[in-house]
Structures are given as structure tokens and as C-alpha cells.
Design an enzyme around this catalytic site. Structure first.
Site, short mmCIF file in Angstrom:
data_model
loop_
_atom_site.label_atom_id
_atom_site.label_comp_id
_atom_site.label_asym_id
_atom_site.label_seq_id
_atom_site.Cartn_x
_atom_site.Cartn_y
_atom_site.Cartn_z
N LYS A 1 0.81 -1.21 0.00
CA LYS A 1 0.00 0.00 0.00
C LYS A 1 0.85 1.27 0.00
O LYS A 1 2.06 1.24 0.20
CB LYS A 1 -0.97 -0.02 1.19
CG LYS A 1 -2.14 -0.97 0.96
CD LYS A 1 -3.22 -0.82 2.01
CE LYS A 1 -4.45 -1.64 1.63
NZ LYS A 1 -5.52 -1.54 2.65
N ARG B 1 -3.88 -10.34 4.65
CA ARG B 1 -4.36 -10.28 3.26
C ARG B 1 -3.24 -9.72 2.39
O ARG B 1 -2.83 -8.57 2.57
CB ARG B 1 -5.61 -9.40 3.18
CG ARG B 1 -6.20 -9.28 1.78
CD ARG B 1 -7.42 -8.37 1.82
NE ARG B 1 -8.10 -8.29 0.52
CZ ARG B 1 -7.80 -7.41 -0.43
NH1 ARG B 1 -6.83 -6.51 -0.22
NH2 ARG B 1 -8.47 -7.40 -1.57
#
Length: 280
Positions: free
Chosen positions: A228, A262
Site C-alpha cells: 500500500k 491479506r
């Protein structure tokens, strides 16, 4: 400390006990920030899911709408067109991995659960479509309750918190009360603080530093920080350069008790978490 965790999903199936679970990301979107367009059709989406299962993913999280900042919403029919055949293909393949669907739409969730999915991963905390609550109560799947301050199209405009961890915990407490009162057993629920969803860099880092505070809620934590933009903010890393940062953070969070991760890179994460387990 890595303690064994269980998670009850649809049909009363219990995952674990295990020291960690890996949710492999199966994006069937043209515009996701990391791999948008890489798996544009059913065949390639299923093939990618099968490869992640082979690498050791306990969960395959299938998504048909990007929720990156400032992404465009996808209508229900298009999301179903992308996601449902992949879910059906992975269920038919009997990989041994359970199938999760990354959606906030009630009808998408219901159709995919009917097709054999076991988990709903909802970025909205059933706030974008309140009807999702009815689906959760009817099917009683595993449920990822995630915090987001706003919708993808506006969540990064100017997020503000009094105390980011305390504010998110209050959100979880309120949503958990609604879920339990509606009839969803809380052993179905895991908590995702929503890294990057309505958070500036300092908010994200505070959440990660203070992640153990969420243990007060008594439910497993689900972490989605793979590749991210916080790694660009912290280290100046572009999208293709963030694997090492992701793995380092994953190891540290696992040592602090986060059991569900995840990720895009399942094989690397399996190695990381195995080492963390042995050294914890």
C-alpha cells in the site's frame, strides 16, 4: 506472541486452530492499484487463485471493484459479471482454500455466498448498503468488519481523528453490537482497522504501532497492508518496490498477535510468517 486462532465461517466451518492465516488477493479488476488488469477475465482470475492456493493461501479473496483512493464505483451487474464466475470456478476446483468475496453490495454478497463463498470482506462496515446486514444474518458467513472513514472517492480528502485507535475501536464496538443484536454470531467476525482507508500516513503508523490495543475487543485481527501507499509515504517506494516493506511489517505484526494477513505475495508471506512463528 503468535497464539493459535480459529475463525468460524459459513455453515459453521471452523478454520484453524492455526498460528496464522493467509488471504491471497484475487483481483479481477482493470484498475486496482497493484495488479489492475492483470487478471481481466474468468480464466485468468481462476488460474491466479489456483496458483495462490498452491502457494499456501488459506483464503482466496476475490474482488471485482477497486477501492483504492479516488477509484470509480462499479455497478452491481458489472461486479457480479467479474466476480461470480471466478468464485464458481474456484469452488469447483476444490483447492482446499476457503473463498472470500471483497464486496459491500448486498446482492453481490448473496449471489456469491449461494455459489459457495464462505466469507464476506466488507470495506464499509455495512454502511454503504445497510441491506448487507440482512445477508450476513441470513447466511452467517465469516465476516471481515473493516473501518473506513468515508467512501473511496472521498476518504482521503482530509481525514481527521481525535485518537485514531480509540475512534476505530468505538466504531467496532458500535458495529459489533448491531451485528450481535441482529443475529450474527461474533465468532464469525474478524476486525480490519482499514490501513489506507481514510487515514493519513501518521494515522496508519499509529494503528500499526498500537495494534495490540485492538485485542481488548476479543476478536481476531485481519490486516491488509500489502504494497500500500503508506510505504511510499514512509520510504518513498513506488508500487513495484514495496514487497520488502510489506514482509517486514507483516512479521512484526504477527509477533504482536495479528493472525490474518491479506496479501498479494502468498509464498513470501508464508515464509515470513513461518519464521515469525518459529522465533516468537
Amino acid at each position: 506472541m503468535m497464539n493459535d486462532t480459529t475463525w468460524t465461517v459459513k455453515g459453521g466451518k471452523v478454520l484453524g486452530p492455526a498460528p496464522f492465516f493467509i488471504a491471497g488477493i484475487v483481483n479481477v479488476t482493470p484498475d486496482s492499484f497493484y495488479d489492475g488488469g492483470t487478471h481481466p477475465d474468468t480464466e485468468s482470475g481462476v488460474a491466479h487463485g489456483l496458483e495462490l492456493a498452491r502457494q499456501g493461501a488459506h483464503i482466496l479473496d476475490v474482488g471485482g471493484e477497486s477501492t483504492r483512493p479516488y477509484s470509480d464505483a462499479v455497478d452491481e451487474a458489472e461486479e457480479l459479471r467479474r466476480v461470480l464466475p471466478v468464485v464458481e470456478g474456484l469452488v469447483k476446483a476444490r483447492t482446499g482454500s476457503v473463498i472470500s468475496v471483497d464486496t459491500y453490495k448486498a446482492k453481490v454478497a448473496a449471489r456469491c455466498l449461494e455459489a459457495g463463498a464462505d466469507i464476506i470482506n466488507d470495506v464499509s462496515g455495512f454502511s454503504f448498503e445497510p441491506e448487507l446486514l440482512d445477508v450476513l444474518v441470513e447466511y452467517k458467513p465469516g465476516y471481515v468488519l473493516m473501518h473506513s472513514l468515508g467512501r473511496p472517492e472521498d476518504m482521503q480528502d482530509e481525514p481527521r481523528y481525535e485518537d485514531v485507535v480509540s475512534d476505530i475501536m468505538a466504531f467496532f464496538e458500535e458495529r459489533l453490537t448491531v451485528l450481535e443484536n441482529a443475529g450474527l454470531p461474533l465468532d464469525r467476525v474478524v476486525l480490519d482497522p482499514g490501513i489506507g482507508f481514510g487515514k493519513k500516513l501518521e494515522h496508519n503508523l499509529t494503528i500499526l504501532r498500537e495494534i495490540e490495543r485492538f485485542n481488548e475487543l476479543g476478536l481476531p485481527l485481519y490486516m491488509g497492508l500489502s504494497n500500500k501507499s503508506l510505504w511510499q509515504g514512509l520510504l518513498g517506494l513506488e508500487v513495484g518496490q514495496r514487497r520488502n516493506a510489506t514482509q517486514a511489517a507483516t512479521a512484526l505484526l504477527a509477533a504482536k498477535g495479528v493472525p490474518i494477513h491479506r496479501v498479494h505475495e502468498v509464498e513470501l508471506t508464508r515464509q515470513t510468517l513461518t519464521i515469525a512463528r518459529e522465533l516468537a
